[in-house]
Design a protein around this motif. Structure first.
Motif, mmCIF file in Angstrom:
data_model
loop_
_atom_site.group_PDB
_atom_site.id
_atom_site.type_symbol
_atom_site.label_atom_id
_atom_site.label_comp_id
_atom_site.label_asym_id
_atom_site.label_seq_id
_atom_site.Cartn_x
_atom_site.Cartn_y
_atom_site.Cartn_z
ATOM 1 N N ASN A 1 69.891 51.531 57.266
ATOM 2 C CA ASN A 1 70.534 50.221 57.450
ATOM 3 C C ASN A 1 72.044 50.246 57.267
ATOM 4 O O ASN A 1 72.714 49.271 57.583
ATOM 5 N N ALA A 2 72.601 51.365 56.763
ATOM 6 C CA ALA A 2 74.055 51.451 56.627
ATOM 7 C C ALA A 2 74.705 52.088 57.848
ATOM 8 O O ALA A 2 75.924 52.020 58.007
ATOM 9 N N SER A 3 73.920 52.699 58.715
ATOM 10 C CA SER A 3 74.460 53.446 59.847
ATOM 11 C C SER A 3 74.900 52.521 60.978
ATOM 12 O O SER A 3 74.577 51.329 61.007
ATOM 13 N N LYS B 1 78.930 45.996 62.052
ATOM 14 C CA LYS B 1 78.872 47.465 62.021
ATOM 15 C C LYS B 1 78.149 48.078 63.217
ATOM 16 O O LYS B 1 78.292 49.276 63.469
ATOM 17 N N ASP B 2 77.367 47.286 63.959
ATOM 18 C CA ASP B 2 76.517 47.848 65.002
ATOM 19 C C ASP B 2 77.051 47.539 66.398
ATOM 20 O O ASP B 2 77.896 46.663 66.576
ATOM 21 N N VAL C 1 71.991 49.026 69.590
ATOM 22 C CA VAL C 1 70.866 48.111 69.798
ATOM 23 C C VAL C 1 71.033 47.328 71.099
ATOM 24 O O VAL C 1 72.137 47.239 71.654
ATOM 25 N N ALA C 2 69.920 46.742 71.559
ATOM 26 C CA ALA C 2 69.970 45.848 72.727
ATOM 27 C C ALA C 2 70.358 44.437 72.309
ATOM 28 O O ALA C 2 71.064 43.730 73.031
ATOM 29 N N ASP C 3 69.869 44.006 71.158
ATOM 30 C CA ASP C 3 70.211 42.719 70.566
ATOM 31 C C ASP C 3 69.713 42.749 69.123
ATOM 32 O O ASP C 3 69.271 43.787 68.628
ATOM 33 N N PHE C 4 69.791 41.617 68.436
ATOM 34 C CA PHE C 4 69.403 41.577 67.030
ATOM 35 C C PHE C 4 68.130 40.754 66.812
ATOM 36 O O PHE C 4 67.854 40.300 65.707
ATOM 37 N N GLY C 5 67.342 40.604 67.879
ATOM 38 C CA GLY C 5 66.174 39.747 67.807
ATOM 39 C C GLY C 5 65.153 40.173 66.769
ATOM 40 O O GLY C 5 64.471 39.324 66.195
ATOM 41 N N GLN D 1 83.202 51.236 71.654
ATOM 42 C CA GLN D 1 82.749 50.269 70.664
ATOM 43 C C GLN D 1 82.512 50.943 69.312
ATOM 44 O O GLN D 1 82.811 50.375 68.255
ATOM 45 N N VAL D 2 81.959 52.140 69.336
ATOM 46 C CA VAL D 2 81.766 52.889 68.086
ATOM 47 C C VAL D 2 83.112 53.102 67.407
ATOM 48 O O VAL D 2 83.253 52.917 66.185
ATOM 49 N N ARG D 3 84.111 53.483 68.177
ATOM 50 C CA ARG D 3 85.449 53.672 67.608
ATOM 51 C C ARG D 3 85.948 52.382 66.951
ATOM 52 O O ARG D 3 86.561 52.413 65.880
ATOM 53 N N HIS D 4 85.680 51.247 67.587
ATOM 54 C CA HIS D 4 86.129 49.961 67.037
ATOM 55 C C HIS D 4 85.474 49.671 65.678
ATOM 56 O O HIS D 4 86.052 48.942 64.863
#
Length: 436
Positions: A206-208, A227-228, A212-216, A411-414
């Protein structure tokens, strides 16, 4: 010689005064003449706005990513491809539908392999480094979405135990890594694009940085925009590459198109309600189908011949249909209360999509009336914008500048500044973090 007379003295004094007054008068006259333009110039200077031209920032070097060397059973062996043992396999054309939709993990791994980008880092947002001490982020190439889809036919199938065992083995590998231990996994990138991917041991990552496609189907304790990274689905219809009719508006005879499963769970229940409202209406194609080869072919034709494509929620707030519509240049009509969209810090979806609340969409005739009132000029502007942004949703190997994989890595860089802040604070805190 006698003293001068009073008349002579007066004349001399007048001449001296004239000599002194002439320069002053000249200065006064010239300064008065210039006063208005000078005042205007001062006023103009005071009202200057900052220069609005956008100078492109210097390109940042690619993100340095270390990829864990996991055995093939964690990734390509699950593809069951004939060439799986002869290097990295191409994505099999027969693996369409649900497996292709969530294959983001495959394309991210492919982008880091040697030779990706034809040996050049130009336009690439991430490159693989062999020394983990040189890395800014760590990629975990576990095909968690594919693992869910190939190990068992449903959630209760005993074969799903194979998926669980892979997750257990993976966590054992990560826990033993000093780089995981050093950051608590915060700088590790783990794809979980399918809503049920990694479902057995999610709390352990959960810290990584999750892809994801969404947070549903994620709790706020597990996943968040902070963070994601929200990644697009891999579209299953072919991109519309020659969409250049003389009149694009009139070339699309259908007003609103939907083709997909109408019996869904959770937010997806709205599909059945919309079917009752929209089926049979003038200008509407609303069809029930599955993501089979023939169904995908029919969807391709339908989207390319429609002005608007309906995108209601599925089992979760998002679905592949949105991205099929984008690459078909069919203006998306999004009906979803809790949808999150990819790359939204760089892309304004309101420029080429329409948004309706669930309540608005379920009002009889409301949605169709709104669509019919959109002027032709406005629709063509949105259609043109779709053509300009569709390359952001293309997955390909080798990757190309600003395609979907490069956008995901950007996005990961952001996310990394906030990640590094959390890592550094955690190293010096003597009490539990009061920010949670």
């Amino acid at each position: 010689m006698g003293a001068p007379g009073s008349r002579a003295l007066a004349a001399g004094a007048a001449f001296l005064l004239l000599l002194v007054a002439l320069p002053s008068a000249f200065l006064y006259l010239t300064s008065s003449a210039a006063a208005a333009p000078a005042a205007a110039s001062r006023s103009a200077l005071l009202n200057l706005r900052p220069f609005s031209a956008k100078c492109p920032p210097a390109a940042a070097p690619p993100l340095r990513v270390f990829m864990y060397d996991l055995p093939p059973r964690f990734h390509v062996a699950m593809m069951a491809s004939d060439n799986a043992t002869s290097g990295f396999p191409a994505w099999p054309p027969s693996s369409g539908g649900i497996r292709r939709q969530h294959s983001v993990e495959y394309w991210m791994m492919a982008s880091l392999l040697d030779g990706a980008g034809a040996g050049s880092a130009e336009g690439r947002e991430a490159v693989r480094v062999r020394d983990p001490d040189d890395a800014e982020a760590f990629f975990v190439p576990f095909f968690s979405s594919l693992s869910f889809n190939v190990h068992g036919r449903n959630m209760t199938d005993p074969d799903t135990m194979a998926d669980r065992l892979l997750q257990v083995e993976l966590m054992d590998i990560l826990w033993k890594s000093k780089y995981w231990q050093r950051s608590g996994g915060r700088d590790h990138v783990i794809p979980m694009h399918h809503p049920n991917a990694f479902r057995f041991l999610r709390d352990m990552v959960n810290a990584s940085i999750l892809i994801v496609a969404d947070f549903g189907r994620y709790s706020k304790e597990l996943a968040s925009l902070r963070k994601d990274v929200v990644a697009p689905y891999v579209h299953v219809v072919n991109s519309f590459l020659d969409d250049d009719p003389p009149d694009p508006f009139d070339a699309r005879s259908t007003l609103l198109f939907f083709r997909g499963r109408t019996v869904r769970k959770d937010e997806g229940k709205i599909r059945g309600k919309l079917a009752k409202i929209l089926k049979g209406k003038d200008g509407v194609r609303f069809e029930n189908s599955f993501a089979t080869g023939e169904g995908i072919k029919t969807s391709t034709e339908g989207m390319r011949s429609s002005k608007f494509c309906l995108h209601p929620a599925g089992d979760t707030p998002s679905s592949c249909r949105l991205f099929d519509a984008i690459v078909s240049h069919c203006v998306p009509v999004i009906v979803s209360t809790r949808i999150e969209l990819p790359f939204e810090d760089e892309i304004d979806y309101s420029e080429f999509s329409l948004f309706f609340s669930v309540e608005e969409a379920l009002k009889p005739d409301y949605l169709l009336n709104q669509l019919r009132q959109i002027p032709k000029k406005k629709w063509i502007e949105m259609w043109s914008k779709l053509k300009n942004v569709s390359h952001y949703y293309e997955f390909q190997h080798p990757p190309r500048k600003d395609d979907a994989v490069n956008m995901i890595w950007r996005q990961v860089r952001h996310k990394l500044p906030a990640v590094n802040l959390a890592i550094h604070r955690n190293r010096r805190l003597k009490v539990p973090d009061w920010w949670g």
